[in-house]
Design a protein around this motif. Structure first.
Motif, short mmCIF file in Angstrom:
data_model
loop_
_atom_site.label_atom_id
_atom_site.label_comp_id
_atom_site.label_asym_id
_atom_site.label_seq_id
_atom_site.Cartn_x
_atom_site.Cartn_y
_atom_site.Cartn_z
N TYR A 90 0.83 -1.21 0.00
CA TYR A 90 0.00 0.00 0.00
C TYR A 90 0.87 1.26 0.00
CZ TYR A 90 -3.29 3.55 1.63
OH TYR A 90 -4.04 4.70 1.76
N ASP A 91 1.87 1.31 0.88
CA ASP A 91 2.74 2.49 0.95
C ASP A 91 3.55 2.66 -0.33
OD1 ASP A 91 1.82 3.05 3.45
OD2 ASP A 91 3.53 2.19 4.51
N GLY A 92 4.04 1.57 -0.91
CA GLY A 92 4.82 1.67 -2.14
C GLY A 92 4.00 2.21 -3.30
N ILE A 93 2.78 1.72 -3.47
CA ILE A 93 1.92 2.20 -4.55
C ILE A 93 1.56 3.66 -4.32
CG2 ILE A 93 -0.37 1.93 -5.61
CD1 ILE A 93 -0.14 -1.05 -5.11
N ASP A 94 1.30 4.02 -3.06
CA ASP A 94 0.97 5.41 -2.74
C ASP A 94 2.10 6.34 -3.11
OD1 ASP A 94 -0.85 7.37 -1.36
OD2 ASP A 94 0.93 7.57 -0.07
N ARG A 95 3.34 5.93 -2.86
CA ARG A 95 4.50 6.77 -3.20
C ARG A 95 4.65 6.90 -4.71
NH1 ARG A 95 8.59 7.86 0.42
NH2 ARG A 95 10.18 7.58 -1.18
N LEU A 96 4.38 5.81 -5.44
CA LEU A 96 4.49 5.88 -6.91
C LEU A 96 3.43 6.78 -7.51
CD1 LEU A 96 5.26 2.16 -7.84
CD2 LEU A 96 6.80 4.12 -8.06
N GLN A 97 2.24 6.83 -6.90
CA GLN A 97 1.13 7.62 -7.45
C GLN A 97 1.14 9.06 -6.98
OE1 GLN A 97 -2.28 5.35 -6.21
NE2 GLN A 97 -2.27 4.07 -8.07
N SER A 98 1.93 9.36 -5.95
CA SER A 98 1.94 10.73 -5.43
C SER A 98 2.69 11.66 -6.37
CB SER A 98 2.59 10.76 -4.05
OG SER A 98 3.97 10.43 -4.15
N ALA A 99 2.37 12.93 -6.28
CA ALA A 99 3.01 13.92 -7.15
C ALA A 99 4.35 14.38 -6.60
CB ALA A 99 2.09 15.13 -7.33
N VAL A 100 4.67 13.96 -5.40
CA VAL A 100 5.91 14.38 -4.76
C VAL A 100 7.09 13.72 -5.45
CG1 VAL A 100 7.22 14.43 -2.60
CG2 VAL A 100 4.73 14.68 -2.57
N THR A 101 8.13 14.48 -5.73
CA THR A 101 9.33 13.95 -6.38
C THR A 101 10.03 12.97 -5.45
OG1 THR A 101 9.64 16.00 -7.60
CG2 THR A 101 11.53 14.51 -7.46
N ILE A 102 10.32 11.79 -5.96
CA ILE A 102 10.97 10.77 -5.16
C ILE A 102 12.46 11.07 -5.08
CG2 ILE A 102 11.50 8.31 -4.97
CD1 ILE A 102 8.96 7.75 -6.52
#
Length: 390
Positions: free
Chosen positions: A102-114
């Protein structure tokens, strides 16, 4: 408590505590290191390591119960508690995997630059791989020696941490090469690896709980061992199940129908000792002795329809009343066979009338459940008595 059980508990506790200490150290290093170098995959891997430490405590508690001696309420031992513990560990794997996915998918879909993780993460991942692979082999060696399914599950938990660290290492290297999203992808891969191992642990434990038989190849090995026992004519049925990683067998052996009860018992004990002596993962063997094979598809054994011993004895003695005194009869043995009851009569007469056997046979001819009469009247009997074997 036996010395062997005490030694097993000591080994069980030692390897689990060593693994727990390693899990705590690696988990904290990966979580704090991952936070400092901004690697979500490394943080996820650190959480995985700490779940290993939690399950190590769980393993120690369950092991105490599972290794207890059989008692009145649990005559077959407490091995199934270990199986339940294995399922519990599998559930922990699933929960951990779900959170990380869940956390990994959320990070991929967020607009925040990784962010691009720092190079120190690579060194942390390499240390984790080496440490977890070492504890996996150490734990698995002990698990195989103790025949513990729960300890094997714990070893695989350590191996899953090593595999997840490999995925993290790949993600870190890819992120530093210009693909920062690979760090989140690596975290999801870690979670999928954790979920797969959890599924395998639960599936194996559930197969044990529903009394799934051991594989066919192993059954053939057990059958070959039994058939090597002289006096065993065949195996009517062989049923197997697992309890705490140990095989429990129930075997129906076919023997000569005219041997004594004590000899049949001895054949069963010999087969039992051979199985336990040759195969270290056999916990117990229940042996049934059958004098003849019968059609397994029939719901009723034809011998069950034959009259009981006392009924037979009363019937034949009534017919022999005018031919024999009870004092002339030393022993009457009944052989319950598929085609009827064979009567074995041993007389204690110094002189036997020539027509006595024929007269005895004719007198019981109307009893249709009797298949044969065998009369013995030995002239000389040995009365050798020996003291019991020590």
């Amino acid at each position: 408590m036996s010395a062997e059980l005490a030694q097993s508990r000591h080994e069980y506790t030692r390897v689990t505590l060593v693994g727990m200490a390693l899990d705590i150290v690696l988990g904290l290093v990966k979580i704090f290191g991952g936070a400092l170098i901004q690697s979500f995959a490394l943080v996820a891997d650190g959480i995985h390591s700490l779940t290993d430490a939690v399950t190590d405590i769980f393993v120690l508690v369950i092991a105490r119960v599972a290794q207890a001696e059989p008692d009145a309420r649990h005559p077959y031992g407490h091995g199934r508690f270990e199986t339940l513990g294995t399922i519990g560990m599998g559930v922990v794997f699933f929960i951990t995997a779900g959170i990380l996915i869940y956390d990994g998918i959320d990070r991929l879909q967020s607009a925040v630059t990784i962010p691009v993780p720092g190079a120190a993460g690579i060194a942390i991942a390499l240390v984790s791989i080496a440490g977890k692979e070492w504890i996996y082999h150490y734990t698995m060696r002990v698990a195989r020696r103790l025949k513990s399914s729960l300890l094997k599950a714990n070893a695989w938990h350590s191996r899953s941490d090593a595999l997840s660290s490999v995925a993290v290492l790949i993600g870190l290297v890819a992120a530093r090469q210009g693909y920062p999203w690979m760090d989140a992808v690596a975290a999801i891969v870690v979670a999928l690896l954790i979920a797969r191992i959890g599924w395998e642990l639960c599936a194996d434990a559930l197969r044990e709980l529903v009394d799934t038989a051991v594989p066919k190849a192993r059954q053939n090995q057990l059958r070959d061992c039994i058939m090597e026992v002289e006096g065993v004519r065949g195996i009517i049925s062989l049923r197997s199940r697992l309890s705490g990683g140990q095989i429990i067998l129930e075997v129906h052996l076919l023997v000569n129908p005219r041997i004594t009860v004590s000899e049949g018992h001895q054949l069963g004990e010999t087969a039992r000792r051979e199985l336990i002596g040759r195969f270290s993962d056999i916990g117990d063997v229940i042996v049934h002795i059958d004098p003849e094979n019968h059609d397994q598809e029939r719901s009723i054994d034809p011998r069950e329809q034959l009259p009981r011993r006392q009924v037979v004895l009363e019937a034949i003695r009534e017919r022999w009343r005018l031919l024999l005194d009870d004092s002339a009869i030393e022993r009457v043995a009944l052989h319950y066979l598929e085609h009827g009851i064979e009567v074995e009569l041993v007389l204690q007469l110094e002189k036997v009338p020539p027509d006595l056997t024929r007269q005895l046979e004719e007198s019981i001819a109307d009893l249709d459940y009797l298949a044969a009469l065998n009369v013995y009247h030995p002239v000389c009997r040995s009365r050798l008595q020996r003291p019991p074997l020590s």
